[in-house]
Design a protein around this motif. Structure first.
Motif, PDB file in Angstrom:
ATOM      1  N   GLY A  11      78.114  -3.132  77.264  1.00  0.00           N
ATOM      2  CA  GLY A  11      78.215  -2.747  78.737  1.00  0.00           C
ATOM      3  C   GLY A  11      78.386  -1.215  79.072  1.00  0.00           C
ATOM      4  O   GLY A  11      77.958  -0.678  79.752  1.00  0.00           O
ATOM      5  N   HIS A  12      79.602  -0.802  78.046  1.00  0.00           N
ATOM      6  CA  HIS A  12      79.837   0.569  78.085  1.00  0.00           C
ATOM      7  C   HIS A  12      78.689   1.605  77.555  1.00  0.00           C
ATOM      8  O   HIS A  12      78.385   2.426  78.256  1.00  0.00           O
ATOM      9  N   GLU A  13      77.755   1.251  76.598  1.00  0.00           N
ATOM     10  CA  GLU A  13      76.692   1.798  76.232  1.00  0.00           C
ATOM     11  C   GLU A  13      75.500   2.000  77.230  1.00  0.00           C
ATOM     12  O   GLU A  13      75.180   2.990  77.550  1.00  0.00           O
ATOM     13  N   LEU A  14      75.447   0.798  77.697  1.00  0.00           N
ATOM     14  CA  LEU A  14      74.320   0.785  79.162  1.00  0.00           C
ATOM     15  C   LEU A  14      74.978   1.530  80.110  1.00  0.00           C
ATOM     16  O   LEU A  14      73.878   2.391  80.826  1.00  0.00           O
ATOM     17  N   LYS A  15      76.295   1.612  80.373  1.00  0.00           N
ATOM     18  CA  LYS A  15      76.579   2.467  81.519  1.00  0.00           C
ATOM     19  C   LYS A  15      76.326   4.275  81.223  1.00  0.00           C
ATOM     20  O   LYS A  15      75.970   4.847  81.850  1.00  0.00           O
ATOM     21  N   ALA A  16      76.865   4.463  79.899  1.00  0.00           N
ATOM     22  CA  ALA A  16      76.416   5.821  79.362  1.00  0.00           C
ATOM     23  C   ALA A  16      75.042   6.034  79.398  1.00  0.00           C
ATOM     24  O   ALA A  16      74.885   7.241  79.770  1.00  0.00           O
ATOM     25  N   GLU A  17      74.102   5.468  79.256  1.00  0.00           N
ATOM     26  CA  GLU A  17      72.890   5.630  78.876  1.00  0.00           C
ATOM     27  C   GLU A  17      72.181   5.774  80.506  1.00  0.00           C
ATOM     28  O   GLU A  17      71.569   6.644  80.899  1.00  0.00           O
ATOM     29  N   ALA A  18      72.829   4.871  81.406  1.00  0.00           N
ATOM     30  CA  ALA A  18      72.315   5.130  82.806  1.00  0.00           C
ATOM     31  C   ALA A  18      72.892   6.376  83.613  1.00  0.00           C
ATOM     32  O   ALA A  18      72.218   6.935  84.062  1.00  0.00           O
ATOM     33  N   ILE A  19      73.907   6.686  82.936  1.00  0.00           N
ATOM     34  CA  ILE A  19      74.620   8.258  83.426  1.00  0.00           C
ATOM     35  C   ILE A  19      73.563   9.165  82.819  1.00  0.00           C
ATOM     36  O   ILE A  19      73.195  10.131  83.544  1.00  0.00           O
TER      37      ILE A  19
END
Length: 101
Positions: free
Chosen positions: A32-40
């Motif tokens: 989830g954190h990685e996905l959020k970072a990529e989305a940013i």
């Protein structure tokens, strides 16, 4: 799609031992954190922002062109209507003149 992923993760968590559950929970949080970072990264990527701005500009230009073309078509339709009315009047007059003779 997210609901399915969360449901599967919850099902997997309940079916595992405590240590496996903790590992799985940790992995899900990390993902989830990685996905959020990529989305940013995607949101702030200059190339994507430029592409977004270009798409908006093209859409605006297209809308303006369509509006102008519609206005011109309306003018041309009015001219054609006027010509058709005059032609019909001329035909009426010719028929009227022919019946008099």
């Amino acid at each position: 799609m997210r609901v399915l992923a969360v449901a599967l993760a919850c099902l997997a968590i309940t079916a595992c031992s405590k240590s496996t559950t903790a590992d799985l929970s940790h992995d899900v949080k990390d993902a989830g954190h990685e996905l959020k970072a990529e989305a940013i990264k995607v949101k702030t990527d200059p190339d994507i922002r430029r592409a977004d701005a270009d798409a908006k500009r093209v859409g605006h230009d297209l809308a303006v062109s369509v509006k102008e073309a519609a206005a011109e078509a309306k003018i041309q339709a009015a001219k054609a209507d006027e010509k058709a009315k005059h032609a019909a009047d001329d035909v009426k007059q010719d028929v009227h003149d022919d019946t008099k003779s």
